[in-house]
Motif scaffolding. Structure first.
Motif, PDB file in Angstrom:
ATOM      1  N   SER A 180      -3.695  19.116  -4.684  1.00  0.00           N
ATOM      2  CA  SER A 180      -3.461  17.669  -4.663  1.00  0.00           C
ATOM      3  C   SER A 180      -2.106  17.328  -5.283  1.00  0.00           C
ATOM      4  N   TRP A 181      -1.241  16.718  -4.481  1.00  0.00           N
ATOM      5  CA  TRP A 181       0.048  16.199  -4.941  1.00  0.00           C
ATOM      6  C   TRP A 181      -0.103  14.701  -5.207  1.00  0.00           C
ATOM      7  N   ARG A 182       0.589  14.240  -6.224  1.00  0.00           N
ATOM      8  CA  ARG A 182       0.478  12.821  -6.609  1.00  0.00           C
ATOM      9  C   ARG A 182       1.871  12.206  -6.703  1.00  0.00           C
TER      10      ARG A 182
ATOM     11  N   VAL B 216       0.857  -1.188   0.000  1.00  0.00           N
ATOM     12  CA  VAL B 216       0.000   0.000   0.000  1.00  0.00           C
ATOM     13  C   VAL B 216       0.892   1.236   0.000  1.00  0.00           C
ATOM     14  N   LEU B 217       0.714   2.060  -1.018  1.00  0.00           N
ATOM     15  CA  LEU B 217       1.508   3.282  -1.145  1.00  0.00           C
ATOM     16  C   LEU B 217       0.850   4.400  -0.346  1.00  0.00           C
ATOM     17  N   GLN B 218       1.668   5.170   0.348  1.00  0.00           N
ATOM     18  CA  GLN B 218       1.177   6.250   1.205  1.00  0.00           C
ATOM     19  C   GLN B 218       2.099   7.453   1.088  1.00  0.00           C
ATOM     20  N   ILE B 219       1.510   8.652   1.111  1.00  0.00           N
ATOM     21  CA  ILE B 219       2.290   9.883   1.142  1.00  0.00           C
ATOM     22  C   ILE B 219       2.202  10.462   2.548  1.00  0.00           C
TER      23      ILE B 219
ATOM     24  N   THR C  42       1.386   2.020  -9.517  1.00  0.00           N
ATOM     25  CA  THR C  42       0.341   2.552  -8.645  1.00  0.00           C
ATOM     26  C   THR C  42       0.657   4.004  -8.318  1.00  0.00           C
ATOM     27  N   TRP C  43      -0.256   4.643  -7.622  1.00  0.00           N
ATOM     28  CA  TRP C  43      -0.038   6.034  -7.241  1.00  0.00           C
ATOM     29  C   TRP C  43      -0.809   6.323  -5.962  1.00  0.00           C
ATOM     30  N   ALA C  44      -0.472   7.454  -5.353  1.00  0.00           N
ATOM     31  CA  ALA C  44      -1.175   7.930  -4.157  1.00  0.00           C
ATOM     32  C   ALA C  44      -1.269   9.442  -4.222  1.00  0.00           C
TER      33      ALA C  44
ATOM     34  N   THR D 159       6.921  12.390   1.814  1.00  0.00           N
ATOM     35  CA  THR D 159       7.588  11.099   1.658  1.00  0.00           C
ATOM     36  C   THR D 159       6.633  10.123   0.985  1.00  0.00           C
ATOM     37  N   CYS D 160       7.081   9.536  -0.126  1.00  0.00           N
ATOM     38  CA  CYS D 160       6.312   8.510  -0.846  1.00  0.00           C
ATOM     39  C   CYS D 160       6.788   7.152  -0.330  1.00  0.00           C
TER      40      CYS D 160
END
Length: 341
Positions: free
Chosen positions: A258-260, A189-192, A271-273, A209-210
């Protein structure tokens, strides 16, 4: 269309004596033949179940005949309200329940092993009685695909919303008399993470932090997309790959939004967050307090200097007049000259 729906694309070919070969290209250049959600990857009608945001983009139907290709393109937009989780477990061959009973099927299960705890936890247990059914043990909000009367082709798990607790290893098992068939899926699971927080004042430093909860695997690159920019263009931060730690020395109004963070392997988007930053000016109360404190400080300094000057002035007046010449004057002065005494 919405995430989770079924996408159907049809490539209409005019009838002729020629029989071209038909294939499809995914927007992310993925191999459709290995995707369990896809049916008809080499036919005129393509069906994709349980679509997600990664299926958004340009789909291409490719006709090949005698070494020449013709393309037909269409754009598909998938509306994703929130990240969804799908854990596949699919039989490549269609077996009926009668066939499975002849093969002495004993049952099946879904288990989950968290990355923090090495103890497996059973989510569902498969009962092979007539009719077969899933028995919930500790599903934790995960839903298992409904069993079909003609056989267990799709045994996948799904959840409408992804949480950090979903990180771990999922095992789909079918138990027979002498063998157990397993399908193991590792979910990341990707999280910022935003430091100090996602709500900031103009001028503060921001650290984004990604993170997957551990160091990124080799071969995985990071791409940051600032607010208002497109993934298809080079970001204003510079060409990727970027560092998984993004430091903004001073928060500005253009950083609001919104930052991606995207994870890529070569040319494939994995994937992306997203994270939304709220950046505001300091409220008037804060500036008023700062002004009052500054005025009080200046007043104290002036008062201190005034007291020092007054004390020095008093000291000068009270000190004795040392080494000062004194002159006297006669009451009846006489003119200059010589006089007889």
């Amino acid at each position: 269309m919405l995430a989770g729906d079924t996408l159907t694309l049809t490539c209409n070919v005019q009838q002729s004596a020629a029989s071209p070969q038909i294939s499809w290209l995914h927007p992310q250049k993925k191999t459709l033949a290995q995707d369990p959600r896809v049916q008809g990857a080499s036919g005129s009608q393509l069906t994709v179940r349980n679509v997600s945001g990664q299926d958004s983009g340009e789909w291409v139907c490719v006709l090949t005949y005698k070494g020449r290709e013709t393309h037909a393109r269409t754009t598909v937009t998938i509306v994703v309200s929130q990240p969804s989780l799908g854990i596949p477990c699919v039989f490549t061959s269609q077996f009926s329940w009668k066939d499975l009973r002849k093969m002495e099927i004993q049952g099946g299960s879904w288990t989950f092993t968290s990355l923090r705890q090495a103890v497996p936890k059973k989510l569902y247990s498969l009962s092979t009685d007539d009719p077969p059914a899933w028995m919930e043990v500790q599903s934790a909000g995960l839903l298992v695909s409904a069993l079909q009367p003609d056989g267990p082709r799709d045994l996948s798990l799904s959840r409408s919303r992804v949480t950090m607790a979903d990180r771990g290893q999922y095992t789909c098992a079918m138990d027979f008399h002498k063998v157990t068939l397993k399908s193991i899926v590792l979910v990341e699971v990707l999280q910022i993470l935003s430091s100090p927080s996602s709500e900031l004042l103009i001028g503060q430093q921001i650290n984004l932090t990604c993170s997957l909860g551990h160091a990124l695997p080799s071969g995985i690159s990071v791409k940051w997309i600032p607010p208002g920019e497109s993934s298809s263009r080079t970001p204003s931060l510079g060409p990727p790959p970027h560092s998984d730690l993004l430091i903004l020395q001073e928060a500005l109004g253009r950083h609001r939004g919104s930052w991606r963070c995207e994870l890529w392997r070569n040319t494939s988007l994995l994937t992306w967050a997203n994270i939304t930053l709220k950046i505001e000016r300091a409220p008037m109360g804060v500036w008023l307090l700062v002004t009052i404190c500054a005025a009080a400080f200046i007043f104290l300094i002036l008062l201190f200097l005034t007291v020092i000057l007054i004390r020095r002035h008093k000291q000068r007046r009270t000190m004795p007049m040392c080494h000062k010449k004194r002159f006297c004057r006669c009451k009846d002065p006489k003119p200059k000259g010589f006089y007889r005494t």
